[in-house]
Write an enzyme that holds these catalytic residues in place. Structure first.
Site, mmCIF file in Angstrom:
data_model
loop_
_atom_site.group_PDB
_atom_site.id
_atom_site.type_symbol
_atom_site.label_atom_id
_atom_site.label_comp_id
_atom_site.label_asym_id
_atom_site.label_seq_id
_atom_site.Cartn_x
_atom_site.Cartn_y
_atom_site.Cartn_z
ATOM 1 N N SER A 12 0.857 -1.199 0.245
ATOM 2 C CA SER A 12 0.040 -0.091 0.058
ATOM 3 C C SER A 12 0.832 1.332 -0.159
ATOM 4 O O SER A 12 0.150 2.329 -0.431
ATOM 5 C CB SER A 12 -0.961 0.124 1.360
ATOM 6 N N ASP A 235 10.122 -8.556 2.083
ATOM 7 C CA ASP A 235 9.917 -7.615 3.298
ATOM 8 C C ASP A 235 9.872 -8.356 4.921
ATOM 9 O O ASP A 235 10.538 -7.616 5.705
ATOM 10 C CB ASP A 235 8.797 -6.653 3.141
ATOM 11 N N THR A 236 9.173 -9.275 4.624
ATOM 12 C CA THR A 236 8.964 -9.909 5.973
ATOM 13 C C THR A 236 10.344 -10.496 6.371
ATOM 14 O O THR A 236 10.811 -10.583 7.659
ATOM 15 C CB THR A 236 8.165 -11.383 5.888
ATOM 16 N N ASN A 294 1.305 -17.515 6.982
ATOM 17 C CA ASN A 294 1.186 -16.219 6.316
ATOM 18 C C ASN A 294 -0.548 -16.187 6.348
ATOM 19 O O ASN A 294 -1.164 -16.738 5.785
ATOM 20 C CB ASN A 294 1.485 -16.436 4.852
#
Length: 483
Positions: A12, A235-236, A294
């Protein structure tokens, strides 16, 4: 003093964060922030990848305006989505979002040809329709045949900047196409998709030097001379590097649009119990594995806010939620119906109606329902994780944007019955920077990096307390029976 830039792009929004190490403490400065999202074009939900590149250049120009002529740069983004590269090095099409409906039933269709157990034993990755494996399964054959290379989003950005093509391992593992034992793309799986393994770039570990930003960009834009390091590009994976953990018996929760809850292990677990519970073994930085689930995250709350025309801030929504009793309504946040409905508020109300619960009407009731349901899901997954790994979890570290939601943190601590530590919210960018600094020799190791993080940022603490966990769990089981 060296200057480091983390390019950190989520589903986002994106940001460029400038970092430096001063007296064994990390100092951060947000240089540029921009919106991200997909739009419906040419029959699919597509990312505006060219616009993302422009935002990166705008951010780098702002870095140079600070008087910084040279820097080190690392890129992390969300996982699974990819760009197809043609024979001349050109982008063949804008990448399609993992939220696109093209993969509906793709898992079912592929696993009817190729057993789930076999795929899981090979890859150790959770079955989700958004995985790259299923996206490629339904990809247009003409485009695939024309593609010389398939690059995941952060690898594509790195390629545009430097001209070097790689497949970074932490992100590549999310594709569900890496073989755990061989540590390579699985030729057998790819042959079933009629894809040559040569269409993927060489696998490259996090912390590897990628190259310099191309001269053409230095001429076109007024940006610093950058050395690009391949960080933990998922990103994780970067968020886990940026987790201020210490000791052994801890779990992490990267809380953002998605919730990724798991443990950092030295070896994968792809046994029958892990398969049954659909746990994933994503590769981590420096030889680790992220054994995790997840699940849905703050996306539901974000969509509630959007349906309300953003009349309330997220803080106001949480405050409104505190006026109602918790767990009055419980939803299965991981139900596929909440992935991308036309109207999230209507979907929640319909779910509650279908499962025999009272219908939440106000913004406070809706937010209360979602936060309570998320906390319950977290507690249930921690319970399962303990059973599968045989490791007692004593602490949970919540990082990412969700670490700022005190209500959710406290509910999680109470339901899970363990201490919860919250923050930093920018763990992903911090993990990105730490890997760059390890590459440049400023930080010795990931363990040393985590100590620096603990000393650099304020970490919130939430104590466990009495709560009717078993009673709430039983109610949730009954709700699931309606489905």
């Amino acid at each position: 003093m060296k200057h480091y830039v983390a390019v950190d792009i989520g589903a986002s929004s994106g940001r460029l964060i400038l970092g430096k190490l001063v007296n064994e403490k990390l100092q951060l400065e947000e240089i540029h922030r921009f919106k991200n999202g997909f739009t419906y074009r040419d029959g699919h939900e597509r990312w505006e990848i060219d616009q993302l590149m422009q935002e990166i250049f705008i951010g780098l120009e702002k870095v140079k305006q600070l008087g910084i002529l040279e820097c080190v740069l690392g890129i992390d983004t969300w996982g699974v989505d990819y760009v197809l590269i043609g024979a001349s090095g050109e982008k063949l099409a804008d990448p399609i979002s993992y939220r696109d409906k093209r993969t509906l039933n793709a898992v079912q269709n592929l696993t009817s040809e190729y057993p789930r157990e076999y795929i899981y034993k090979k890859t150790g990755i959770q079955f989700m329709e958004l995985n790259t494996l299923y996206q490629l399964y339904v990809e247009e054959r003409d485009l695939l045949e024309r593609a010389e290379k398939i690059l995941l989003i952060p690898d594509y950005i790195g390629y545009v900047l430097t001209g070097v093509k790689v497949a970074e391992t932490t992100n590549s593992s999310t594709t569900q196409m890496l073989n755990l034992r061989e540590q390579l793309f699985d030729k057998d799986l790819l042959s079933h998709l009629n894809i040559d393994v040569e269409k993927f770039a060489p696998l490259t570990d996090a912390g590897t030097y990628l190259g310099k930003v191309k001269e053409e960009w230095l001429e076109e834009y007024d940006i610093p001379n950058c050395d690009v390091v391949t960080v933990a590009t998922h990103d994780t994976a970067s968020a886990v590097v940026g987790t201020p953990a210490e000791g052994e018996n801890w779990a992490f929760l990267s809380s953002g649009t998605w919730s990724l809850i798991g443990m950092e292990l030295s070896a994968p677990i792809n046994n029958e119990a892990a398969f049954k519970e659909n746990y994933t073994n994503e590769w981590g930085a420096y030889g680790t594995y992220r054994f995790l689930k997840n699940i849905m995250g703050l996306w539901i709350v974000q969509e509630i806010a959007r349906m309300d025309d953003y009349k309330h801030s997220f803080a106001e929504m949480a405050e409104e939620a505190s006026n109602y009793p918790y767990f009055k309504q419980i939803i299965n946040v991981n139900d596929a119906r909440f992935n991308n409905p036309e109207n999230m508020v209507d979907e929640i109300k319909l779910y509650c109606q279908e499962t025999g619960q009272t219908i939440p009407e106000t913004i406070g009731e809706l937010t209360n329902c979602v936060y309570g349901s998320l906390a319950l899901y977290y507690a249930l997954e921690l319970e399962k994780m303990t059973e599968i790994t045989g490791k007692k979890i004593e602490k949970l570290y919540i990082v990412g944007g969700g670490s700022n939601v005190a209500m959710l943190n406290q509910l999680t601590a109470k339901l899970a019955g363990i201490e919860v530590f919250a923050g930093p919210s920018e763990a992903t960018a911090i993990g990105n920077l730490v890997v760059q600094m390890i590459n440049q020799g400023e930080i010795e190791s990931m363990r040393a990096g985590r100590k620096i993080i603990r000393n650099s940022f304020e970490i919130g603490e939430f104590s466990c307390g009495d709560v009717r966990f078993e009673e709430i769990k039983e109610r949730f089981t009954k709700v699931l029976e309606f489905n």
